[in-house]
Enzyme design. Structure first.
Site, PDB file in Angstrom:
ATOM      1  N   ASP A  79       0.837  -1.656   0.014  1.00 41.67           N
ATOM      2  CA  ASP A  79      -0.332   0.162   0.088  1.00 41.67           C
ATOM      3  C   ASP A  79       1.065   1.540  -0.234  1.00 41.67           C
ATOM      4  OD1 ASP A  79      -1.995  -1.561   0.528  1.00 41.67           O
ATOM      5  OD2 ASP A  79      -2.426  -1.206   2.238  1.00 41.67           O
ATOM      6  N   GLU A 134       1.588  -9.079  11.426  1.00 44.80           N
ATOM      7  CA  GLU A 134       1.450  -8.868  10.790  1.00 44.80           C
ATOM      8  C   GLU A 134       2.467  -8.933   9.288  1.00 44.80           C
ATOM      9  OE1 GLU A 134      -1.447  -5.351  10.167  1.00 44.80           O
ATOM     10  OE2 GLU A 134      -1.939  -5.378   7.419  1.00 44.80           O
TER      11      GLU A 134
HETATM   12  C1  DGY Z   1      -6.401  -1.663   4.084  1.00 50.76           C
HETATM   13  O1  DGY Z   1      -7.511  -1.743   3.997  1.00 50.76           O
HETATM   14  O2  DGY Z   1      -5.495  -1.653   4.582  1.00 50.76           O
HETATM   15  C2  DGY Z   1      -6.280  -2.923   2.855  1.00 50.76           C
HETATM   16  O3  DGY Z   1      -4.136  -3.311   2.685  1.00 50.76           O
HETATM   17  C3  DGY Z   1      -6.555  -3.027   0.994  1.00 50.76           C
HETATM   18  O4  DGY Z   1      -6.755  -4.365   1.011  1.00 50.76           O
END
Ligand code: DGY
Length: 409
Positions: free
Chosen positions: A158, A382
């Protein structure tokens, strides 16, 4: 380590919602595409039947045109934003309007190998759907043979610095009011910033306005980046589809041509100045200038590169817990903030599988051992601080547990 293996199974079983698995309760309460593919591989280590169900559920969300969405909103959960009402996608199952790295074919291939006879009819049914998704990617996402991402979320990485220059050119002033949910579940320091989120949501709003029409998005979206994650995973998927198709007696000529096209595309991601595989903004032609953990996915894609091997050996020495998602010497490095520094066990597994496939056994074993150590010391987090190993983001994470079961443990 028997007790850790039991704990890893427990994580999968706890996150199991019957026919699909959530990445972690709270923070990610739906079925995510690539998380789910990794969950299938994890399940395959102790329950092959359940592994097939995971993949079959994912492809139940496939759109008529072949696209397989990045999130399937099976059951509404107000704890997540942006939910189905923001995306506005109907589909066979309410969903997001973008994809994720297409590792499902590779994971399905590995699941099939766990029990070839039992898996044969399941694979025969899944194969055409996987080919259809692959063809969709080839149709809509190529630039000079490299695969592009149309949203930072598509790569899974992200807030990687790869998108910084592209994001800086975007206008997000019309995004309006919205309430993030992620920072109510985990430490805000571990997550993308508001600046990033405004742009993520702006891109979702644009996609929705264009009815998720790929031709319109291709013409109008400011965000289109050819990237190592999408390119290397798609190339690997094409190779695995050829293998599975051959085993099923299918004609794989088109897929073989795709492999050649994607190999040429992967070569266009080589940034000579950086000395690494990099992301390239399609609109500006500009390099991102980022050496990320995705850069090391070349072997996973069957692409050999000696410069990357030298770089890998040095990063393995540089940090206690490789592979960091960003170069520790880069200005943008942040040891805790999501994809701007932390180590991700899932990416390590993909890198490690690739290294082993390409004959780099020593590096593959070393990386698996270091990842196992990290998980033993810091749990099924994570992601992790690459220097201290400290757990970050969500806990009891499905894909970290699956990585333990299938590769590291
Ligand atoms: C989030 O909502 O942070 C996710 O990475 C989107 O896929």
């Amino acid at each position: 380590d028997i007790s850790l293996t039991e704990q890893a199974r427990d994580v999968l079983i706890t996150n199991d919602r019957g026919s699909y698995t959530v990445p972690t309760a709270g923070l990610y309460p739906y079925q995510w595409n690539w998380d789910s593919a990794v969950a299938a591989l994890g399940f395959a280590q102790f329950d092959v039947e359940r592994a097939w169900v995971e993949l079959e559920t994912l492809f139940q969300g496939q759109w008529a045109d072949g696209m397989v969405p990045h999130i399937l909103f099976h059951k509404n959960d107000p704890g997540y934003f942006p939910g189905p009402e923001v995306w506005g996608c109907e589909g066979p199952i309410p969903s997001s309007g973008i994809i994720q790295p297409p590792i499902a074919a590779t994971m399905a291939h590995l699941v099939w190998q766990r029990d070839p006879e039992m898996g044969r009819p399941r694979m025969a049914a899944l194969y055409p759907k996987m080919v259809k998704w692959h063809s969709w990617i080839m149709r809509w996402r190529l630039h000079r043979g490299a695969v592009c991402t149309t949203h930072p979320w598509e790569t899974g990485r992200d807030n990687a610095p790869d998108w910084d220059k592209t994001m800086a050119r975007m206008d997000a002033s019309d995004v309006g009011e919205y309430t993030r949910r992620d920072t109510s579940h985990v430490n805000a320091e571990d997550r993308p910033t508001k600046y990033d989120y405004d742009r993520y949501i702006t891109l979702v709003q644009l996609g929705r306005r264009l009815n998720w029409d790929q031709a319109a998005m291709l013409a109008q979206s400011p965000f289109r980046v050819a990237d190592p994650t999408m390119t290397f995973t798609t190339l690997r998927a094409a190779r695995d589809l050829v293998k599975m198709g051959t085993a099923l007696g299918e004609d794989t000529q088109t897929l073989e041509a795709d492999v050649a096209r994607l190999e040429a595309g992967a070569a266009t991601l080589w940034n000579e100045e950086l000395g690494g595989f990099d992301s390239r903004d399609v609109h500006s032609g500009e390099w991102a200038g980022c050496l990320s953990n995705a850069s090391y996915l070349c072997w996973f894609a069957g692409v050999e590169n000696r410069v990357m091997l030298t770089k890998l050996r040095s990063i393995m020495e540089r940090v206690a817990y490789p592979v960091p998602s960003n170069d520790p010497d880069a200005e943008t490095f942040d040891a805790r903030r999501y994809w701007r520094g932390p180590t991700w066990a899932i990416v390590n597994m993909l890198i490690g599988l690739g290294l082993a496939d390409m004959g780099h056994e020593e590096e593959a074993t070393d990386l698996a051992k270091k990842t196992a150590h990290l998980i033993k010391e810091h749990g099924f987090a994570e992601y992790f601080d690459p220097f201290s190993g400290a757990a970050a983001g969500g806990g009891s994470f499905t894909w970290t547990a699956a990585v333990w079961l299938a590769w590291a443990g």
